[in-house]
Enzyme design. Structure first.
Site: not given
Ligand SMILES: Cc1ncc(C[n+]2csc(CCOP(=O)(O)OP(=O)(O)O)c2C)c(N)n1
Ligand SMILES: CC(=O)[C@@H](O)[C@H](O)COP(=O)(O)O
Ligand SMILES: [Mg+2]
Length: 626
Positions: A282, A358, A386
């Site tokens: 990242k 969630e 959700r």
């Molecule tokens: C249902 C839901 N919960 C929380 C989020 C908040 N959120 C946005 S990006 C993220 C992290 C995503 O991690 P990953 O899939 O590993 O992608 P990365 O940012 O590491 O590339 C979260 C928790 C979301 N978008 N959707």
């Protein structure tokens, strides 16, 4: 001329030399840092997606082949190479590019939802559609290791693993982080796959001696992959993906574009679902983002932010934690953004990060409550959507004393329609027994949180806005649990809900300037409706509610019902968020757009009062004039 300026679409990528592609990756990283540090947005994730995106667009043929991004916050590079480089400076600005894929922006974009863990289900459906329609098209889904902790992703994988003839490539973008370090057995397993030291050493040996495998098509790749796979099986645990029956390719260096292209070509030729496990960093290529241990550059925010609602909550929960050893906290991969980090620091054993899960978070909270603890579940309002069934039947049916703290409630703005927290009060008003509070300022947030955690026989919920906390508005009187904030007459009773109380006070001033007598109240607990509010309302010519929630199933609905049931004759008018998906823009601009401002609300009320001047209002009690 920069290479990026020669790229109008994916076809142009396919003509570039290795050196030009290396230069392009550097240029893209420069554009990402320069733009996103100015506009805000997801810097870390997109710096990690440069090589994956270039490889995807060189191996597959978008938009004939469909590219689906999970959460979609990692699609900036995709936008840059699909004709939007010149407008990229408008990212997340009103009228500019969305921070997520947008069908209206490009034929290359298909999935706009940025709630996590959905990509594999979309991809499953798309691949089945193309198969049934006899269209030879590939679907490529990119899902992060964080999004892979969401249950929906495993529901999809369960189906995909059984469908041997789906033209579906799943790229797991594994950077070991979500909005905090990715947690759980999956994270451990992915780590074991990517970091087995003996496996890595032997792999390097192969790479060095065999050099870069010239692309000689699947046979050679299969041989080499077989050697690597044999090593991995010997050295690393059998991958769970292969245990599921899915072909697994990887781990691949997610910043080695050639290796990625080889892997994707191999996956493309396989003719069935394939998982390509790409290991990325990242923030890759930008040291500040690479070393970003608290994910502050996951989503770039203004520096030296003013004290926010989240900070007030965070500090109060730590105080509660000290006096209440039964209070525990749950986050769904959002430890820092929901303000739980200080609580986790003080009480590591009483803080649970369940990943982006969630539904599991809510029902696990029910278990914690049934086990004698008082869980505080901290979510962004929009992500509660959700887990509605879990709130209803796993928590409320069992009268569990769970407290839900919903941050980013109301119109949030920049992140577009899937982040506006405008459904929580509609959903929660359906839940029997649940008590719902909407603090108007920091002091009420502290009070109401303290009150909520003292309730152990029904679930409670608090919801507050994104960003800077509002100045305290002190009550001049209290009627039961209801704060009276202004009292200049009985023409209009203004019921302000949570973050819209300040707007209600503005409306009151404007009405008084027109000679009307106005009383402003804040119910604090908006559900159930306080009977004192019904008593109070019976003495007014017009009752109005103002809230930052969707109009359907709003607090206004609840109040209208209570007034009707209470036989109140005064007409009722509710102001809330219309039932539309709101395009991205600053919160204030969105509220202006939908008429949820003091000026517009006062104008509409004055118009109504003027129209009915001197007449008994002809609306039945609790009628809706809006
Ligand atoms: C249902 C839901 N919960 C929380 C989020 C908040 N959120 C946005 S990006 C993220 C992290 C995503 O991690 P990953 O899939 O590993 O992608 P990365 O940012 O590491 O590339 C979260 C928790 C979301 N978008 N959707
Ligand atoms: C968590 C999440 O989805 C964010 O990536 C989104 O952009 C909301 O950002 P804030 O945390 O700034 O509200
Ligand atoms: Mg990740």
């Amino acid at each position: 001329m920069r290479v990026l300026e020669t790229v109008e679409g994916p076809e142009d990528l396919k003509k570039l030399t290795d050196q030009q592609l290396t230069d392009l990756a550097t240029e893209i990283r420069d554009v990402l840092v320069e733009t996103v540090t100015r506009t805000g947005g997801h810097l870390g994730p997109n710096l990690g997606m440069v090589e994956i995106t270039l490889a995807m667009h060189r191996v597959f043929d978008s938009p004939r082949d469909r590219l689906v991004f999970d959460i979609g916050h990692q699609a900036y590079v995709h936008k840059l190479v699909t004709g939007r480089a010149r407008s990229f400076g408008t990212l997340r600005q009103e009228g500019g590019l969305s921070g997520y894929p947008s069908q209206a922006e490009s034929e290359h974009d298909i999935v706009e939802n940025c709630h996590a863990s959905t990509a594999l289900s979309y991809a499953d459906g798309l691949a089945k559609a193309y198969r049934l329609r006899g269209e030879n098209r590939h679907v490529v889904a990119v899902i992060g290791d964080g999004a892979l902790t969401g249950g929906m992703a495993w529901e999809a994988l369960n189906n995909i693993a059984a469908a041997k003839d789906l033209n579906l490539v799943i790229i797991v973008n594994d950077n070991g982080r979500s909005y905090s370090p990715t947690v759980g057995g999956l994270a451990t397993h992915l780590t074991s796959l990517r970091t087995n030291p003996r496996y890595e050493k032997i792999l390097d040996l192969i790479k060095k001696n065999l050099g870069r495998t010239p692309y000689v098509g699947p046979p050679m790749y299969e041989v080499l992959h077989g050697v690597k796979k044999g090593l991995k099986d010997m050295l690393a645990p059998q991958g769970m993906f292969e245990d599921l029956g899915l072909k697994y390719v990887g781990p691949v260096d997610g910043h080695d574009r050639n290796a990625l292209e080889d892997a994707l070509r191999n996956a493309k030729s396989f003719g069935g679902p394939v998982i390509v496990h790409a290991v990325t960093k990242k923030g890759f290529g930008y040291p500040a983002a690479e070393q970003d241990e608290e994910d502050n550059l996951h989503q770039v925010r203004p520096l030296n932010k003013p004290r926010g609602w989240t900070d007030v909550f965070s500090d109060e929960l730590v105080k509660i934690g000290h006096r209440r050893p039964d209070v525990v906290a749950i986050t769904a991969a959002m430890l820092h953004p929901t303000g739980l980090a200080p609580f986790a620091e003080e009480f590591p054993d009483r803080t649970f990060d369940v990943g982006i899960a969630e539904q599991h978070a809510v029902t696990s909270a029910a278990g914690l409550a049934l086990g004698g603890l008082h869980p505080v579940v901290c979510l962004y309002s929009t992500f509660l959507n959700r887990a509605f069934d879990q709130v209803l039947l796993d928590v409320a049916l069992h009268k569990c004393g769970v407290t839900f703290v919903l941050d980013r409630a109301g119109v949030t703005g920049d992140d577009g329609p899937t982040h506006n927290g405008v459904y929580d009060m509609s959903l929660l008003q359906l839940v029997p027994g649940l008590r719902l509070a909407a603090p108007r300022d920091g002091k009420r947030l502290q009070e109401l949180l303290d009150e909520a955690v003292d309730v152990d026989d029904v679930p409670t919920a608090l919801r507050f806005a994104k960003g800077e906390v509002f100045p305290d508005i002190e009550a001049i009187d209290r009627v039961g649990d209801i704060d009276v904030l202004k009292r200049s007459g009985n023409d209009v009773l203004l019921v302000g809900i949570g973050s819209m109380v300040a707007t209600a006070m503005d409306v009151a001033q404007r009405l008084e300037a027109h000679g009307y007598g106005v009383t402003v109240v804040d119910p604090r607990w908006v559900k159930p409706v306080n009977p004192k509010l019904v008593e109070l309302a019976s003495g007014f010519k017009l009752v109005v509610s103002i809230e930052d929630n969707g109009r359907s199933g709003s607090c206004g609905d609840l109040i209208a019902q209570a007034l009707r049931d209470g036989g109140v004759q005064a007409p009722f008018r509710d102001f809330a968020v219309p039932q539309v998906f709101l395009d991205h823009a600053k919160r204030a601009a969105v509220l202006q757009e939908i008429g949820l401002t003091g000026q517009e609300v006062a104008r509409e009320i004055t118009e109504q009062l003027t129209q009915h001047a001197g007449h008994a209002f002809n609306e039945p009690a609790g009628g809706r004039n809006a």
